[in-house]
Design a protein around this motif. Structure first.
Motif, PDB file in Angstrom:
ATOM      1  N   ASN B  78       0.935  -1.136   0.033  1.00 21.52           N
ATOM      2  CA  ASN B  78       0.038   0.073  -0.114  1.00 21.52           C
ATOM      3  C   ASN B  78       0.840   1.216  -0.085  1.00 21.52           C
ATOM      4  OD1 ASN B  78      -2.672  -0.934   0.019  1.00 21.52           O
ATOM      5  ND2 ASN B  78      -2.422  -1.595   1.967  1.00 21.52           N
ATOM      6  N   VAL B  79       2.047   1.276  -0.175  1.00 20.72           N
ATOM      7  CA  VAL B  79       2.899   2.117  -0.362  1.00 20.72           C
ATOM      8  C   VAL B  79       3.492   2.305  -1.646  1.00 20.72           C
ATOM      9  CG1 VAL B  79       5.130   3.343   0.466  1.00 20.72           C
ATOM     10  CG2 VAL B  79       3.660   1.939   1.989  1.00 20.72           C
ATOM     11  N   CYS B  80       3.323   3.376  -2.565  1.00 17.28           N
ATOM     12  CA  CYS B  80       3.926   3.438  -3.898  1.00 17.28           C
ATOM     13  C   CYS B  80       4.905   4.520  -4.008  1.00 17.28           C
ATOM     14  CB  CYS B  80       2.727   3.688  -4.693  1.00 17.28           C
ATOM     15  SG  CYS B  80       2.940   3.843  -6.509  1.00 17.28           S
ATOM     16  N   LEU B  81       5.896   4.461  -4.649  1.00 21.69           N
ATOM     17  CA  LEU B  81       6.936   5.337  -4.921  1.00 21.69           C
ATOM     18  C   LEU B  81       7.000   5.206  -6.228  1.00 21.69           C
ATOM     19  CD1 LEU B  81       9.273   7.480  -4.233  1.00 21.69           C
ATOM     20  CD2 LEU B  81      10.938   5.350  -3.873  1.00 21.69           C
ATOM     21  N   ILE B  82       6.948   6.484  -7.147  1.00 25.31           N
ATOM     22  CA  ILE B  82       7.214   6.568  -8.253  1.00 25.31           C
ATOM     23  C   ILE B  82       8.387   7.439  -8.492  1.00 25.31           C
ATOM     24  CG2 ILE B  82       6.121   7.532 -10.367  1.00 25.31           C
ATOM     25  CD1 ILE B  82       4.562   5.458  -9.685  1.00 25.31           C
ATOM     26  N   ARG B  83       9.390   6.826  -9.143  1.00 29.80           N
ATOM     27  CA  ARG B  83      10.550   7.556  -9.500  1.00 29.80           C
ATOM     28  C   ARG B  83      10.705   7.589 -10.695  1.00 29.80           C
ATOM     29  NH1 ARG B  83      14.782   3.406  -6.435  1.00 29.80           N
ATOM     30  NH2 ARG B  83      13.893   1.807  -7.673  1.00 29.80           N
ATOM     31  N   GLU B  84      11.585   8.543 -11.262  1.00 26.56           N
ATOM     32  CA  GLU B  84      11.527   8.689 -12.714  1.00 26.56           C
ATOM     33  C   GLU B  84      12.052   7.733 -13.503  1.00 26.56           C
ATOM     34  OE1 GLU B  84      14.198  12.185 -14.080  1.00 26.56           O
ATOM     35  OE2 GLU B  84      12.982  12.269 -15.488  1.00 26.56           O
ATOM     36  N   SER B  85      12.754   6.839 -12.983  1.00 26.93           N
ATOM     37  CA  SER B  85      13.154   5.651 -13.889  1.00 26.93           C
ATOM     38  C   SER B  85      11.920   4.569 -14.033  1.00 26.93           C
ATOM     39  CB  SER B  85      14.234   4.864 -12.795  1.00 26.93           C
ATOM     40  OG  SER B  85      13.728   4.640 -11.598  1.00 26.93           O
ATOM     41  N   GLY B  86      10.865   5.023 -13.482  1.00 25.19           N
ATOM     42  CA  GLY B  86       9.705   4.215 -13.800  1.00 25.19           C
ATOM     43  C   GLY B  86       9.292   2.941 -12.783  1.00 25.19           C
ATOM     44  N   ASP B  87      10.483   2.166 -12.860  1.00 24.59           N
ATOM     45  CA  ASP B  87      10.253   0.807 -12.091  1.00 24.59           C
ATOM     46  C   ASP B  87       9.221  -0.028 -12.589  1.00 24.59           C
ATOM     47  OD1 ASP B  87      12.006   1.214  -9.768  1.00 24.59           O
ATOM     48  OD2 ASP B  87      10.621   2.660  -9.080  1.00 24.59           O
ATOM     49  N   ALA B 138       4.969  10.473 -17.795  1.00 31.59           N
ATOM     50  CA  ALA B 138       3.383  10.393 -17.775  1.00 31.59           C
ATOM     51  C   ALA B 138       3.114   9.113 -17.370  1.00 31.59           C
ATOM     52  CB  ALA B 138       2.861  10.944 -19.414  1.00 31.59           C
ATOM     53  N   PHE B 139       3.719   7.939 -17.936  1.00 28.04           N
ATOM     54  CA  PHE B 139       3.033   6.560 -17.624  1.00 28.04           C
ATOM     55  C   PHE B 139       3.469   6.460 -16.203  1.00 28.04           C
ATOM     56  CE2 PHE B 139       3.429   2.024 -17.215  1.00 28.04           C
ATOM     57  CZ  PHE B 139       2.111   1.861 -17.586  1.00 28.04           C
ATOM     58  N   GLY B 140       4.378   6.834 -15.612  1.00 27.56           N
ATOM     59  CA  GLY B 140       4.711   6.795 -14.152  1.00 27.56           C
ATOM     60  C   GLY B 140       3.850   7.468 -13.134  1.00 27.56           C
ATOM     61  N   ALA B 141       3.458   8.839 -13.931  1.00 27.49           N
ATOM     62  CA  ALA B 141       2.369   9.315 -12.993  1.00 27.49           C
ATOM     63  C   ALA B 141       0.996   8.727 -13.024  1.00 27.49           C
ATOM     64  CB  ALA B 141       2.227  10.990 -13.639  1.00 27.49           C
ATOM     65  N   ILE B 142       0.594   7.976 -14.202  1.00 29.28           N
ATOM     66  CA  ILE B 142      -0.659   7.280 -14.363  1.00 29.28           C
ATOM     67  C   ILE B 142      -0.633   6.211 -13.232  1.00 29.28           C
ATOM     68  CG2 ILE B 142      -1.919   5.975 -15.855  1.00 29.28           C
ATOM     69  CD1 ILE B 142      -1.020   7.837 -18.066  1.00 29.28           C
ATOM     70  N   VAL B 143       0.648   5.483 -13.202  1.00 30.35           N
ATOM     71  CA  VAL B 143       0.869   4.230 -12.351  1.00 30.35           C
ATOM     72  C   VAL B 143       0.675   4.744 -10.714  1.00 30.35           C
ATOM     73  CG1 VAL B 143       2.543   2.544 -11.475  1.00 30.35           C
ATOM     74  CG2 VAL B 143       2.203   3.076 -13.794  1.00 30.35           C
ATOM     75  N   GLY B 144       1.280   6.080 -10.703  1.00 33.21           N
ATOM     76  CA  GLY B 144       0.919   6.537  -9.086  1.00 33.21           C
ATOM     77  C   GLY B 144      -0.333   6.997  -8.870  1.00 33.21           C
ATOM     78  N   LEU B 145      -1.114   7.396 -10.033  1.00 33.01           N
ATOM     79  CA  LEU B 145      -2.466   7.952  -9.751  1.00 33.01           C
ATOM     80  C   LEU B 145      -3.271   6.793  -9.560  1.00 33.01           C
ATOM     81  CD1 LEU B 145      -2.634  10.896 -12.041  1.00 33.01           C
ATOM     82  CD2 LEU B 145      -2.618  10.922  -9.565  1.00 33.01           C
ATOM     83  N   ALA B 146      -3.346   5.676 -10.301  1.00 41.23           N
ATOM     84  CA  ALA B 146      -4.162   4.670 -10.603  1.00 41.23           C
ATOM     85  C   ALA B 146      -3.842   3.588  -9.397  1.00 41.23           C
ATOM     86  CB  ALA B 146      -4.356   4.213 -11.752  1.00 41.23           C
ATOM     87  N   THR B 147      -2.804   3.694  -8.984  1.00 41.27           N
ATOM     88  CA  THR B 147      -2.358   2.589  -7.729  1.00 41.27           C
ATOM     89  C   THR B 147      -3.359   2.960  -6.575  1.00 41.27           C
ATOM     90  OG1 THR B 147      -0.276   2.151  -8.742  1.00 41.27           O
ATOM     91  CG2 THR B 147      -0.572   1.778  -6.255  1.00 41.27           C
ATOM     92  N   ARG B 148      -3.542   4.282  -6.369  1.00 39.17           N
ATOM     93  CA  ARG B 148      -4.466   4.894  -5.293  1.00 39.17           C
ATOM     94  C   ARG B 148      -3.878   4.309  -4.079  1.00 39.17           C
ATOM     95  NH1 ARG B 148      -9.766   4.962  -8.617  1.00 39.17           N
ATOM     96  NH2 ARG B 148      -9.615   7.079  -9.234  1.00 39.17           N
ATOM     97  N   ALA B 149      -2.479   4.209  -3.763  1.00 35.52           N
ATOM     98  CA  ALA B 149      -2.153   3.694  -2.698  1.00 35.52           C
ATOM     99  C   ALA B 149      -2.425   4.697  -1.348  1.00 35.52           C
ATOM    100  CB  ALA B 149      -0.567   3.475  -2.884  1.00 35.52           C
ATOM    101  N   PRO B 150      -2.527   4.222  -0.318  1.00 33.44           N
ATOM    102  CA  PRO B 150      -2.677   5.026   1.038  1.00 33.44           C
ATOM    103  C   PRO B 150      -1.413   5.694   1.223  1.00 33.44           C
ATOM    104  CG  PRO B 150      -3.396   2.919   1.329  1.00 33.44           C
ATOM    105  CD  PRO B 150      -2.714   2.927   0.142  1.00 33.44           C
ATOM    106  N   LEU B 151      -0.422   5.457   0.708  1.00 33.96           N
ATOM    107  CA  LEU B 151       0.878   6.392   0.679  1.00 33.96           C
ATOM    108  C   LEU B 151       1.397   6.396  -0.801  1.00 33.96           C
ATOM    109  CD1 LEU B 151       2.967   8.432   1.940  1.00 33.96           C
ATOM    110  CD2 LEU B 151       4.180   6.184   2.697  1.00 33.96           C
ATOM    111  N   THR B 152       1.388   7.444  -1.468  1.00 33.89           N
ATOM    112  CA  THR B 152       1.848   7.609  -2.725  1.00 33.89           C
ATOM    113  C   THR B 152       2.942   8.726  -2.917  1.00 33.89           C
ATOM    114  OG1 THR B 152      -0.333   6.850  -3.537  1.00 33.89           O
ATOM    115  CG2 THR B 152       0.950   7.975  -5.160  1.00 33.89           C
TER     116      THR B 152
END
Lengths: 131, 296
Positions: B78-87, B138-152
């Motif tokens: 439930n923790v989502c870290l979006i880095r520029e590298s994308g993961d 943009a794809f990273g941002a989308i993943v971060g938003l749609a993951t809807r993690a309690p900590l993003t």
């Protein structure tokens, strides 16, 4: 937008008060939602919510559950009455002080008022507050 | 879904003998948007990596939703870290990446991710390596938003995006956050763009905590005084001056601290202009090696 030292929620509240006073927002008009405020001005929704809460406390807005925020009946009159109270001390006194510095007499001021006051156009937006 | 509260106490992390983070104590309340600022190398990414359990702190404690997150699956998913590298899974199409995330992330919203892909004009059949830098961001941002993690946490994700894409990202973030509050940590160099979205601001400097507090308080603690040099100096005496600019006989000082509003009114009364300090300016001044003597 939002360049004053006042907290942003104060600035939003002041802008809405200005719109109510000028008639841009009328009684029972719906105001933008916190989400609309947030995306329009790119601010945190909580900031907009804080401004709304303050205006609800003051009786300028009221909430209809599940629908949104509306301008309260009599809001403009209430704001006007409040501002009248403060007008002379907060607005006019500094003008008088400045006039003294410039060597203008009370007569100069009253002369100006009697000849010009009628030709000054009405404000359309009184939200200008920044310093 | 409720957002996670985050706290660290005397957190420290060293890479070998080099300290990257020293004595970091912060409290980030749940369901708010927090800004994490710092110059390059200040320790932002390291701190976020610790919060995301990608690294383990060398000293001190981390609590996420009241628990130690390290190797704690129920917290980590439930923790989502979006880095520029994308993961990302780089050899798989974007839509396959979405399928993978759907399985790995309890709150992942696939239809929302797909609608965002359309909005950002990303082709789901493409593979990550075929994306431009802006598209990858943009794809990273989308993943971060749609993951809807309690900590993003978004670590400079929007750096690669052009201005219209960044605006779309900010709008989506604010809209989705308003509908589904959760804890967001945003790190950015583009401070003026995100300034008013932040409810709290935490500034790291050279691996240490410079300050952490409410954005409104920070805003109220800064002011500029502009006017004739002598008058400015008179009113600035006794205040913490973090920046000075001279333009001929006119001087502008930036002051920071517990400001006395009456003293500021007195300054205005003496003909000085009293202005707000944009967060970006304050940040630059506070992290400047030598804040004084900036004649220009």
């Amino acid at each position: 937008m939002f360049d004053g030292r006042e907290p942003i929620y104060h600035q939003i509240a002041e802008a809405i008060r200005g719109e109510v006073l000028s008639g841009a927002l009328e009684e029972e008009d719906q105001v933008m939602s916190t989400t609309q405020y947030a995306t329009t001005y790119r601010i945190n929704p909580a900031t907009a919510a804080k401004a709304f809460a303050q205006l609800v406390d003051e009786g300028v807005l009221y909430k209809r559950r599940g629908v949104g925020m509306f301008v309260a009946p009599g809001a403009a009159d209430r704001l006007r009455a409040e501002r009248r109270k403060a007008f002379f001390t907060e607005r006019l006194d500094p003008v008088i002080r400045e006039a003294r510095l410039l060597g203008l007499s009370t007569e100069d001021l009253t002369d100006y008022l009697t000849t010009h006051a009628g030709s000054v156009p009405a404000a359309t937006d009184t939200s200008e507050e920044g310093r | 879904m409720n957002g996670y509260a985050v706290s660290t106490e005397n957190l420290g992390l060293s890479y070998g003998r080099t300290p990257a983070l020293t004595d970091i104590t912060v409290n980030l309340a749940a369901d708010r948007i927090h800004g994490l600022l710092g110059r390059n190398g200040a320790g932002k990414t390291t701190l976020m990596s610790v919060l995301a359990s990608l690294r383990r702190a060398t000293r001190g404690t981390v609590r996420i939703d009241g628990q130690d997150p390290f190797e704690n699956q129920s917290v980590m998913e439930n923790v989502c870290l979006i880095r520029e590298s994308g993961d990302l899974l780089v050899d798989e199409r974007l839509k396959t990446n979405l399928t993978f995330l759907e399985g790995a992330r309890p709150h992942f919203d696939r239809p929302y991710a797909e609608s965002l892909m359309e909005a950002f004009r990303l082709n789901p059949r493409k593979k990550p390596q075929a994306l431009s830098r802006g598209q990858a961001s943009a794809f990273g941002a989308i993943v971060g938003l749609a993951t809807r993690a309690p900590l993003t946490m978004f670590d400079e994700v929007h750096l690669g995006m052009d201005a219209p894409s960044r605006q779309r990202f900010y709008n989506e973030l604010l809209t989705d956050f308003a509908e589904r509050p959760r804890t967001i940590v945003l790190s950015s160099h583009l401070i003026s763009e995100v300034e008013h979205m932040l409810e709290t601001v935490t500034i790291l400097h050279e691996g240490r905590l410079l300050l952490s507090g409410e954005a409104d308080d920070l805003h109220a603690r800064g002011a500029t005084l502009t006017g004739p040099a002598a008058t400015v100096d008179q009113h600035a005496s006794g205040l913490q001056v973090v920046g000075t600019r001279n333009l001929g006989p006119t001087r502008q000082v930036t002051v920071f601290g517990d400001l006395d509003e009456q003293a500021l009114e007195a300054a205005e009364h003496d003909g000085l202009q009293v202005g707000a300090v944009p967060l970006q300016d304050l940040f630059i001044h506070l992290t400047e090696p030598q804040p004084e003597e900036q004649a220009s």
